[in-house]
Write a protein that holds these residues in place. Structure first.
Motif, PDB file in Angstrom:
ATOM      1  N   GLY A 102       0.788  -1.222   0.000  1.00 51.19           N
ATOM      2  CA  GLY A 102       0.000   0.000   0.000  1.00 51.19           C
ATOM      3  C   GLY A 102       0.822   1.273   0.000  1.00 51.19           C
ATOM      4  O   GLY A 102       0.294   2.345  -0.317  1.00 51.19           O
ATOM      5  N   GLU A 103       2.105   1.184   0.347  1.00 53.03           N
ATOM      6  CA  GLU A 103       2.931   2.388   0.479  1.00 53.03           C
ATOM      7  C   GLU A 103       4.120   2.442  -0.475  1.00 53.03           C
ATOM      8  O   GLU A 103       4.666   3.517  -0.712  1.00 53.03           O
ATOM      9  N   ILE A 104       4.516   1.330  -1.023  1.00 55.05           N
ATOM     10  CA  ILE A 104       5.722   1.302  -1.849  1.00 55.05           C
ATOM     11  C   ILE A 104       5.493   2.033  -3.172  1.00 55.05           C
ATOM     12  O   ILE A 104       4.401   1.981  -3.749  1.00 55.05           O
ATOM     13  N   ARG A 105       6.520   2.733  -3.616  1.00 61.51           N
ATOM     14  CA  ARG A 105       6.475   3.414  -4.911  1.00 61.51           C
ATOM     15  C   ARG A 105       7.898   3.613  -5.400  1.00 61.51           C
ATOM     16  O   ARG A 105       8.861   3.208  -4.741  1.00 61.51           O
ATOM     17  N   ASN A 106       8.044   4.242  -6.564  1.00 62.85           N
ATOM     18  CA  ASN A 106       9.378   4.467  -7.113  1.00 62.85           C
ATOM     19  C   ASN A 106      10.294   5.075  -6.047  1.00 62.85           C
ATOM     20  O   ASN A 106       9.945   6.065  -5.413  1.00 62.85           O
ATOM     21  N   GLY A 107      11.476   4.474  -5.898  1.00 60.38           N
ATOM     22  CA  GLY A 107      12.473   5.014  -4.993  1.00 60.38           C
ATOM     23  C   GLY A 107      12.327   4.628  -3.540  1.00 60.38           C
ATOM     24  O   GLY A 107      13.160   5.020  -2.712  1.00 60.38           O
ATOM     25  N   SER A 108      11.305   3.871  -3.183  1.00 64.90           N
ATOM     26  CA  SER A 108      11.061   3.555  -1.775  1.00 64.90           C
ATOM     27  C   SER A 108      12.179   2.719  -1.169  1.00 64.90           C
ATOM     28  O   SER A 108      12.777   1.865  -1.827  1.00 64.90           O
ATOM     29  N   VAL A 109      12.444   2.985   0.115  1.00 60.08           N
ATOM     30  CA  VAL A 109      13.323   2.160   0.943  1.00 60.08           C
ATOM     31  C   VAL A 109      12.429   1.537   2.007  1.00 60.08           C
ATOM     32  O   VAL A 109      11.812   2.248   2.802  1.00 60.08           O
ATOM     33  N   VAL A 110      12.360   0.216   2.011  1.00 62.51           N
ATOM     34  CA  VAL A 110      11.433  -0.523   2.875  1.00 62.51           C
ATOM     35  C   VAL A 110      12.197  -1.127   4.048  1.00 62.51           C
ATOM     36  O   VAL A 110      13.251  -1.737   3.859  1.00 62.51           O
ATOM     37  N   SER A 111      11.657  -0.968   5.242  1.00 69.61           N
ATOM     38  CA  SER A 111      12.250  -1.557   6.443  1.00 69.61           C
ATOM     39  C   SER A 111      11.609  -2.906   6.741  1.00 69.61           C
ATOM     40  O   SER A 111      10.391  -3.001   6.940  1.00 69.61           O
ATOM     41  N   LEU A 112      12.440  -3.946   6.760  1.00 74.63           N
ATOM     42  CA  LEU A 112      12.015  -5.315   7.072  1.00 74.63           C
ATOM     43  C   LEU A 112      13.037  -5.915   8.032  1.00 74.63           C
ATOM     44  O   LEU A 112      14.064  -5.317   8.310  1.00 74.63           O
ATOM     45  N   HIS A 113      12.752  -7.117   8.522  1.00 68.84           N
ATOM     46  CA  HIS A 113      13.622  -7.741   9.517  1.00 68.84           C
ATOM     47  C   HIS A 113      13.837  -9.221   9.224  1.00 68.84           C
ATOM     48  O   HIS A 113      12.903  -9.928   8.851  1.00 68.84           O
ATOM     49  N   PHE A 114      15.057  -9.671   9.452  1.00 67.14           N
ATOM     50  CA  PHE A 114      15.288 -11.097   9.598  1.00 67.14           C
ATOM     51  C   PHE A 114      14.687 -11.518  10.945  1.00 67.14           C
ATOM     52  O   PHE A 114      14.535 -10.708  11.854  1.00 67.14           O
ATOM     53  N   GLY A 115      14.391 -12.805  11.085  1.00 67.02           N
ATOM     54  CA  GLY A 115      13.986 -13.309  12.388  1.00 67.02           C
ATOM     55  C   GLY A 115      12.498 -13.409  12.604  1.00 67.02           C
ATOM     56  O   GLY A 115      12.068 -13.771  13.698  1.00 67.02           O
ATOM     57  N   TYR A 116      11.686 -13.108  11.592  1.00 69.77           N
ATOM     58  CA  TYR A 116      10.242 -13.168  11.754  1.00 69.77           C
ATOM     59  C   TYR A 116       9.635 -14.041  10.664  1.00 69.77           C
ATOM     60  O   TYR A 116       9.835 -13.809   9.469  1.00 69.77           O
ATOM     61  N   ALA A 117       8.869 -15.029  11.077  1.00 65.06           N
ATOM     62  CA  ALA A 117       8.285 -15.970  10.123  1.00 65.06           C
ATOM     63  C   ALA A 117       7.345 -15.265   9.151  1.00 65.06           C
ATOM     64  O   ALA A 117       7.268 -15.621   7.969  1.00 65.06           O
ATOM     65  N   ASP A 118       6.592 -14.263   9.645  1.00 64.15           N
ATOM     66  CA  ASP A 118       5.691 -13.523   8.761  1.00 64.15           C
ATOM     67  C   ASP A 118       6.442 -12.906   7.582  1.00 64.15           C
ATOM     68  O   ASP A 118       5.943 -12.874   6.455  1.00 64.15           O
ATOM     69  N   THR A 119       7.650 -12.416   7.846  1.00 60.44           N
ATOM     70  CA  THR A 119       8.437 -11.754   6.802  1.00 60.44           C
ATOM     71  C   THR A 119       8.843 -12.744   5.731  1.00 60.44           C
ATOM     72  O   THR A 119       8.769 -12.452   4.532  1.00 60.44           O
ATOM     73  N   VAL A 120       9.285 -13.927   6.159  1.00 60.16           N
ATOM     74  CA  VAL A 120       9.684 -14.947   5.184  1.00 60.16           C
ATOM     75  C   VAL A 120       8.511 -15.346   4.311  1.00 60.16           C
ATOM     76  O   VAL A 120       8.627 -15.458   3.087  1.00 60.16           O
ATOM     77  N   ALA A 121       7.362 -15.554   4.932  1.00 58.02           N
ATOM     78  CA  ALA A 121       6.187 -15.982   4.177  1.00 58.02           C
ATOM     79  C   ALA A 121       5.644 -14.870   3.283  1.00 58.02           C
ATOM     80  O   ALA A 121       5.091 -15.142   2.217  1.00 58.02           O
ATOM     81  N   ALA A 122       5.788 -13.617   3.716  1.00 59.69           N
ATOM     82  CA  ALA A 122       5.271 -12.498   2.921  1.00 59.69           C
ATOM     83  C   ALA A 122       6.180 -12.138   1.760  1.00 59.69           C
ATOM     84  O   ALA A 122       5.718 -11.564   0.766  1.00 59.69           O
ATOM     85  N   LEU A 123       7.472 -12.465   1.846  1.00 56.86           N
ATOM     86  CA  LEU A 123       8.420 -11.994   0.836  1.00 56.86           C
ATOM     87  C   LEU A 123       8.055 -12.417  -0.582  1.00 56.86           C
ATOM     88  O   LEU A 123       8.113 -11.577  -1.496  1.00 56.86           O
ATOM     89  N   PRO A 124       7.679 -13.680  -0.854  1.00 57.55           N
ATOM     90  CA  PRO A 124       7.301 -14.016  -2.238  1.00 57.55           C
ATOM     91  C   PRO A 124       6.139 -13.173  -2.753  1.00 57.55           C
ATOM     92  O   PRO A 124       6.104 -12.798  -3.931  1.00 57.55           O
ATOM     93  N   LEU A 125       5.182 -12.872  -1.871  1.00 55.62           N
ATOM     94  CA  LEU A 125       4.047 -12.045  -2.270  1.00 55.62           C
ATOM     95  C   LEU A 125       4.491 -10.617  -2.573  1.00 55.62           C
ATOM     96  O   LEU A 125       4.032 -10.003  -3.540  1.00 55.62           O
ATOM     97  N   LEU A 126       5.390 -10.097  -1.754  1.00 54.57           N
ATOM     98  CA  LEU A 126       5.896  -8.747  -1.990  1.00 54.57           C
ATOM     99  C   LEU A 126       6.701  -8.669  -3.283  1.00 54.57           C
ATOM    100  O   LEU A 126       6.565  -7.713  -4.055  1.00 54.57           O
TER     101      LEU A 126
END
Length: 274
Positions: free
Chosen positions: A231-255
């Motif tokens: 909902g927020e990403i656009r040209n030039g965006s820098v996204v903050s994410l984290h190692f260590g969270y299962a939600d992040t691993v599962a969401a990454l292919p969708l992102l």
């Protein structure tokens, strides 16, 4: 990391005695999670954690050519939170701490999609898992400094804050031959002017912030992480994410699929600004 973030990157291992999960099993198991607010981190047994670290461990002296060093980007502010808006590129940046098996799963998933990440590593994490530094670089990703102990750097004295920056820089140099490409302050989105000056003194021309916060450290569920970033990403965006969270691993292919659908490219922060 975000100032609201609980101290969970290091405490999130699942209950003792759980069987070690492979990256593939982790992705499959997390895909069905909905709204679990516990700060989960994929568990590995003591044996698997030891073997994962030793399999990628590196000697004190770098076995490869020195890693890239910090660069000054003319026209960019000292504190960078996004790149050029006219180009279809984004930077996915990861706070480097947590289970190395989860980190490896994130890196592998990005590489399968042709994406490159920026990892800001905590020095104490590199002390425990030194092979992750070379694993990140060998995958074509940026590797930077996220302080030594991941404490609230903006509240420290000048000497304490400088020690946090330089201690992590020393680990990076010992492992890779470079202090890393970027510095990101710990437990805050933006560095104070003092911390910015200390980062420059340590060799980092820019402080790396972000304009999209995934809030993945709150473990809101896969759908929430995906929705927040998409909902927020656009040209030039820098996204903050984290190692260590299962939600992040599962969401990454969708992102990554959403980034591709929008005809954006996930690149390192260095490439984003070049």
């Amino acid at each position: 990391m975000n100032g609201r973030e609980p101290e969970v990157c290091r405490r999130g291992a699942l209950r003792a005695g759980a069987a070690a999960l492979t990256a593939g099993a982790l992705l499959a198991g997390c895909a069905d999670r909905r709204g679990d607010t516990r700060p989960t981190v994929a568990a590995t047994s003591a044996t698997s954690a030891t073997s994962a670290t030793s399999a990628t461990s590196t000697a004190a002296a770098p076995a490869h050519a020195p890693a890239p060093t910090p660069r000054r980007f003319p026209g960019q502010p000292v504190q960078v939170d996004h790149g050029p808006r006219a180009r279809p590129r984004v930077a996915l940046t990861f706070h480097g701490q947590g289970d190395p098996a989860v980190a490896g799963a994130v890196l592998a998933e990005a590489e399968r999609a042709g994406a490159r990440l920026t990892v800001l590593a905590v020095g104490s994490w590199l002390d425990e898992h030194p092979g992750m530094a070379r694993r990140i670089l060998d995958g074509g990703h940026d590797l930077g400094n996220h302080t030594q102990r991941h404490l609230d750097i903006n509240t420290m004295s000048e000497s304490e804050a400088y020690a946090e920056i330089t201690a992590c820089a020393q680990r990076l140099r010992r492992l890779t031959g470079s202090i890393g490409t970027w510095f990101r302050p710990s437990r805050t989105r933006y560095a104070t002017p003092l911390v910015q000056r200390l980062a420059r003194r340590a060799g980092y021309p820019h402080v790396l912030s972000y304009d999209v916060d995934s809030l993945d450290f709150t473990s809101p569920g896969v759908a929430a992480v995906t929705r927040k970033v998409a909902g927020e990403i656009r040209n030039g965006s820098v996204v903050s994410l984290h190692f260590g969270y299962a939600d992040t691993v599962a969401a990454l292919p969708l992102l990554l699929a959403e980034i591709n659908r929008r005809r954006l490219r996930a690149v390192t922060t260095t490439e984003l600004l070049t």
